[in-house]
Structure formats: structure tokens, C-alpha cells
Design a protein around this motif. Structure first.
Motif, PDB file in Angstrom:
ATOM      1  N   TYR A  53     -14.318   4.826  -0.368  1.00  0.00           N
ATOM      2  CA  TYR A  53     -13.269   5.632   0.262  1.00  0.00           C
ATOM      3  C   TYR A  53     -13.782   7.041   0.452  1.00  0.00           C
TER       4      TYR A  53
ATOM      5  N   GLU B 216     -10.890  -0.204 -10.486  1.00  0.00           N
ATOM      6  CA  GLU B 216     -11.194  -1.489  -9.842  1.00  0.00           C
ATOM      7  C   GLU B 216     -12.653  -1.580  -9.428  1.00  0.00           C
TER       8      GLU B 216
ATOM      9  N   GLU C 252      -8.681  -2.274   2.319  1.00  0.00           N
ATOM     10  CA  GLU C 252      -9.296  -2.996   1.196  1.00  0.00           C
ATOM     11  C   GLU C 252     -10.799  -2.778   1.190  1.00  0.00           C
TER      12      GLU C 252
ATOM     13  N   VAL D  41     -15.213   6.523  -4.711  1.00  0.00           N
ATOM     14  CA  VAL D  41     -14.417   7.500  -3.961  1.00  0.00           C
ATOM     15  C   VAL D  41     -15.234   8.776  -3.801  1.00  0.00           C
TER      16      VAL D  41
ATOM     17  N   LEU E  16      -8.394   3.193  -8.136  1.00  0.00           N
ATOM     18  CA  LEU E  16      -9.486   2.615  -7.347  1.00  0.00           C
ATOM     19  C   LEU E  16     -10.765   2.560  -8.179  1.00  0.00           C
ATOM     20  N   ARG E  17     -11.034   3.651  -8.894  1.00  0.00           N
ATOM     21  CA  ARG E  17     -12.239   3.695  -9.730  1.00  0.00           C
ATOM     22  C   ARG E  17     -12.191   2.593 -10.787  1.00  0.00           C
TER      23      ARG E  17
ATOM     24  N   LEU F 217      -6.038   2.414   1.938  1.00  0.00           N
ATOM     25  CA  LEU F 217      -5.902   1.316   0.971  1.00  0.00           C
ATOM     26  C   LEU F 217      -5.760  -0.017   1.692  1.00  0.00           C
TER      27      LEU F 217
ATOM     28  N   LYS G  40     -14.144   0.600  -7.364  1.00  0.00           N
ATOM     29  CA  LYS G  40     -14.366   1.185  -6.036  1.00  0.00           C
ATOM     30  C   LYS G  40     -14.971   2.588  -6.185  1.00  0.00           C
TER      31      LYS G  40
ATOM     32  N   ASP H 218     -14.504  -0.830  -0.187  1.00  0.00           N
ATOM     33  CA  ASP H 218     -15.172  -0.579  -1.470  1.00  0.00           C
ATOM     34  C   ASP H 218     -15.533   0.887  -1.635  1.00  0.00           C
TER      35      ASP H 218
ATOM     36  N   CYS I 286       0.834  -1.208   0.000  1.00  0.00           N
ATOM     37  CA  CYS I 286       0.000   0.000   0.000  1.00  0.00           C
ATOM     38  C   CYS I 286       0.867   1.257   0.000  1.00  0.00           C
TER      39      CYS I 286
END
Lengths: 307, 255
Positions: B164, B191, B160, B195, B188-189, B157, B193, B162, B126
Motif C-alpha cells: 500500500y 496481516e 486486496e 505499507v 495491514l502490517r 483496501l 502487508k 500486498d 472495506c
């Protein structure tokens, strides 16, 4: 001088050895739990709790005498100390939470009121025949005089329990001291952890009352971690170093005091700790004054040479 | 939770928060999209941080419902990572960058569980993702402001999660750090996730974010940047206080 040496090497008699050992364990527990208090910036709360213990001690004595006892049972007196210290802690928490007063104002108010009440009660008790013999004034500045074997074992056991609890809660306490809001999002009950932290400090205060005295017990909680901070940049290391300094200081202080019963124990322990603090402040390589000055001078030379 | 959409990583209905007797957030509704970068925008004192903290249960809310992926926060806690404002902690604290990142693993380690070697490797990874692997053993006070912010991001990070939630991640950081943080958020986006960040710099909103939520005690506007980040909405949110220097290109183009 040989008397002091005897005491240090546990040759001064069974009881003195027991008292010094109990003091050492108490000192380790105080240094470790005090580290979290210091990092949470709540060290002075424990001072108020200690002073708030006085009325509880005297009231416990009066209750025990009223029920026909001699009133000298250390466990009974400490129970009273824990109860009124706990009430003082709750009063501070309540004032800080429910009013716009800052914590230092709450500390000052609670400390003063409880200690004042305690001194009034103590003065009353001193006029009683039983009260003069109880040696309650020993709780103010600490005393090894007349300390029984059971007392020393109580102190040692209490210290060991506090130390074990510190170890178990080291992670939540560190996290709450560093970043309470983040700790809350992880699901930690920050209020409960804060209360547990104060509870450990209160426990140290209470079990150390007889030995160190309520006026100076705060020094046993604060000076060792403050000295340890000079030696390291890691919380885990700091807790152990503080425990070591606290244990050594309390051991030395109690041993010296055992050879000179006229001297109050608390001030002697504090003086020993102060020596440890001064040495740490000056000579600790990580954050000490000398190490910092040397690093600064070396950096200046390097910059002048244009490196 | 009747009308709260389960697909949204964060949906809020009727959220109100007060500080003493002063209202901070009033009857706010908001719905944030999944797998997107969302900005919370508003003037100083508009309740942006308060809004985030109330959603996370850090401060109590007077009324309203908050749903994280269709669940109350207490049940969805494990899917959420929070990055507080950098100024909210004491950086002289005796701890290292790696130890701070490992705080993000405490929850999985259990209350008293051991942090394993693989957890350490994950924490180092991380730090690596935010470009801070070389500083793992550094005391956090010896880091620059931008480096400290990246350590905080690495800690999130490590959870882990979903979703943030970041409180002013770009405050007081240099351009290189801002770039590095934006890259991580875009990763992240990618993946999938979600934000959500409290953001101050109106000139970068269109570049960085997909979705905006404008707040000034009350919800002022929300939606995709192209639709909701308009001069009218900004004027309503900021009143007459919006200087041209800070205004986005859409504002200048419209005037």
C-alpha cells in the motif's frame, strides 16, 4: 400550431418523422457522451473539434466535385469533417503536451485557425456554380431542409453506435474523469481512454453537423449533462438523465424545425435545451436552486429552535 | 534487475525524474522492508510524491529501475494499491462513498465485467474497516476531509493488495481520523502487508513507523526508525530549516 403538433406526433410526413427520430437518437448519444466530457472538464474541446470540421467539409465537397460527383453525399462530407476535426483534436493534444500553454489557449488557437480556414474555403466554393446549390452553409447552423431518408438513417445509426460505446466504456471513462492517476495505477491507459472519450464526442459532432450545425453542436453535448447534474449525485443516473434531456430536446427541436424550414435547426434545438436547463436549475430537488433554498431555510429554523 | 532484492515490496535503484528541465528526484536508491510501516520523509518540494508516482508509473522516469516484490511494476500491478493525495480529485464529482470504494474492484471485474453482489459486500466491509459504513450512499462532497481520506483508504483496501502506497494520508485530517487510519495500517502490517506512506509530521514518526526513508531530491538516509531517524540525518535532509517545534524527541534529546 397544429403543424407543430403534427410534427411532434410524427404525423407531418414520413421524412419529418424519420428526421425527428434520428435527431432523438443523436440527442441521447450526445447527452450520454457529453456527460463524461463535462465530468472530465473538457467540454470545450468538442467545440474546437466541431469548428475544426468546417475545412474538412468544404475540402471533401471540392474533392467529390473534382471527381465528377455532385458533392452532396452526406457520408462523404462527414468523412471530411471527421478527418479535419480529428486533425484539430490532435493539434490541441500536441500543443497542450509539448508546450507550456494551457488547454484553453490551445482550444482557442485551434478553433480560430481551423474555422477561419473553413470560412475562407467556403466562401471560395460559394462562388462556384455547384457550390451554391450544395447547401454547405447548412452545416454552420444546421438544417432539416432537403434532408434525405438515408441522411436521417445515418444520423440515427451513428447515434446508436456512440451510445453503445458509451455504455461499454462507462466505467473506465468515469474512473479517468474522477481520478486519472489512480486509474493509471490500476493499469488503465488513461491517454487512450481520454482519446476514446474525445473520439465519441467527435463522432457525435460529426454525425450531428448537418442537423445541428457546427457552431452549436457543443450545446447538445454540454447543456443536457449540465442540466442532468442538478437532478442527481450519481454518475450512472446523470448519464441517463442527460441522454433523456438531450434526446427530448433534439426531438422537439427537429420536429419544430421541420414545420418551418426557413428556421435553422440548431438554434431551435438549443433553445428547447435551454428551457430544460433552466427548469432543472430552478426546480431539480437534488441540487436545484429552489430545493437548496428550502433546505437552507428549514435548517435555519431547526437551528433557531435549538434542535 | 540484477541487484534488486526480490523480498522487498519496493526497491529502487538510480531513480531520476525531471519536471521540464528541473530535477525532482536524482539517482535515488531505496529498499523498503516487507510487513512493515515505512515513512517517506522530507521537506516540501523534496520529491516525495514524485518518487511515489514515478515508482507507480504515473509520471515517466528519466532513468532507474523499480522493482515490486522482485518484478517490474507492470507485472506486479495487482499487488499494489495507491492512495493519492486527497486534494488531487474533485470531490463534487457525482459519486457515492461506496462507488468510490468499488473503483478498487474494477481491475478484478475486468474492463467491462459486472460487479457482483459479493463485490458490493466486500466494498461495504472495506468501508466498515475504516469506520465509514454508515456513509456508504453519501455523495463524497458531503463528507469531511477526514472521512474522504478514509474512503480513499477503503478503496485501496478493496484492491486486496500486498503493498500500500499512501501519499500524505494524514494531511488535513483530525486526530480521531489519524488514529483510525493508523489502526487500519497496523492491521495491514499484522496481516503481513507492507505499507509505505509519505509523511509530514516528524513528531509521530517514531510512534507510527518501523522504517524511514529520508529524501531531499537525493536519498538522504534509510533504515529502521531507531537507526536512521537521527538528528544528523534530519539536519542533512531539512538543512537548517527544521524548527524545534516540529523536531522529534530524539532531536531534542541529542541537543
Amino acid at each position: 400550431m397544429s403543424l407543430v403538433l403534427d410534427a411532434l406526433t410524427l404525423q407531418a410526413g414520413y421524412n419529418a418523422a424519420l428526421v425527428a427520430t434520428g435527431a432523438a437518437l443523436l440527442g441521447v448519444a450526445a447527452g450520454a457522451s457529453g456527460s463524461f466530457l463535462l465530468l472530465r472538464k473538457r467540454a470545450l474541446v468538442s467545440d474546437a473539434v466541431a469548428h475544426a470540421a468546417l475545412p474538412g467539409i468544404v475540402l471533401a465537397f471540392m474533392v467529390m466535385v473534382a471527381f465528377g460527383g455532385a458533392g452532396r453525399s452526406l457520408a462523404g462530407l462527414l468523412l471530411g469533417a471527421a478527418l479535419s476535426g480529428g486533425v484539430g483534436l490532435l493539434a490541441m493534444t500536441w500543443i497542450t503536451k509539448r508546450t507550456r500553454l494551457a488547454e484553453d489557449a490551445a482550444i482557442g488557437a485551434v478553433l480560430g485557425v481551423f474555422f477561419g480556414a473553413g470560412v475562407v474555403l467556403l466562401t471560395l466554393v460559394q462562388t462556384m456554380q455547384a457550390g451554391r446549390q450544395a447547401g454547405l452553409e447548412g452545416f454552420l447552423l444546421g438544417s432539416t431542409a432537403g434532408m434525405l431518408r438515408e441522411d436521417a438513417i445515418l444520423i440515427a445509426l451513428g447515434g446508436a453506435v456512440v451510445l453503445a460505446l458509451c455504455w461499454l466504456m462507462r466505467r473506465p471513462m468515469t474512473l479517468v474523469a474522477f481520478d486519472p492517476a489512480y486509474a493509471a495505477t490500476l493499469g488503465y491507459n488513461t491517454r487512450a481512454i481520454d482519446l476514446a472519450m474525445m473520439g465519441l464526442a467527435t463522432a457525435v459532432t460529426v454525425i450531428g453537423l448537418k442537423l445541428v450545425g457546427l457552431v452549436l453542436i457543443v450545446a447538445l453535448l454540454i447543456i443536457p449533462p449540465a442540466a442532468a447534474r442538478f437532478w442527481t449525485e450519481r454518475t450512472g443516473v446523470m448519464v441517463w438523465v442527460a441522454g433523456g434531456i438531450g434526446g427530448a430536446g433534439a426531438y422537439l427541436g427537429a420536429a419544430i424545425s421541420a414545420t418551418a424550414p426557413a428556421l435553422p435547426t440548431g438554434p431551435i434545438i438549443v433553445l428547447v435545451l435551454a428551457a430544460g436547463f433552466t427548469l432543472s436549475m430552478l426546480f431539480a430537488p437534488a441540487r436545484g436552486i429552489l430545493g437548496g433554498a428550502l433546505r437552507h431555510a428549514r435548517l435555519r429554523r431547526q437551528m433557531q429552535r435549538g434542535e | 534487475m540484477t541487484d534488486l532484492p526480490a523480498h522487498s515490496p519496493l526497491a529502487v535503484r538510480g531513480l531520476s525524474v525531471t519536471y521540464g528541465d528541473k530535477p525532482a528526484v536524482q539517482a535515488v536508491d531505496a529498499t523498503f522492508p516487507r510487513a512493515a510501516l515505512s515513512a517517506i520523509i522530507g521537506p516540501n518540494g523534496a520529491g516525495k510524491s514524485t518518487f511515489l508516482k514515478a515508482c507507480l508509473g504515473i509520471i515517466p522516469r528519466l532513468s532507474g529501475e523499480v522493482s515490486i516484490f522482485g518484478q517490474p511494476f507492470a507485472q506486479a500491478r495487482g499487488r499494489v494499491a495507491y492512495v493519492p493525495q486527497r486534494a488531487s480529485v474533485d470531490w463534487d464529482f457525482p459519486t457515492t462513498a461506496l462507488e468510490v470504494v468499488q473503483m478498487g474492484q474494477y481491475r478484478r471485474a475486468g474492463l467491462w465485467g459486472r460487479l457482483s453482489g459479493s463485490a458490493r459486500a466486500q466494498a461495504l466491509d472495506c468501508l466498515n474497516r475504516v469506520g465509514m459504513a454508515d456513509f456508504a450512499t453519501r455523495q463524497i462532497g458531503q463528507l469531511s476531509g477526514g472521512q474522504q481520506q478514509r474512503v480513499f483508504l477503503a478503496r485501496a483496501l478493496a484492491q486486496e493488495a500486498d503493498l500500500y502506497l499512501l501519499d500524505e494520508p494524514f494531511a488535513g485530517v483530525d486526530a480521531a481520523t489519524e488514529r483510525a487510519i493508523v489502526d487500519v495500517l497496523r492491521g495491514l502490517r499484522a496481516e503481513g502487508k507492507s505499507v509505505i506512506a509519505v509523511h509530514h509530521d516528524l513528531s509521530t514518526v517514531e510512534d507510527y513507523f518501523d522504517h524511514v526513508f529520508l529524501i531531499n531530491q537525493r536519498a538522504m538516509a534509510e533504515g529502521p526508525v531507531a537507526r536512521a531517524f537521527t538528528p544528523d540525518a534530519l539536519h542533512a535532509t531539512y538543512g537548517g530549516r527544521l524548527g524545534l517545534a516540529a523536531a522529534p524527541q530524539t532531536v531534542q534529546a541529542a541537543e
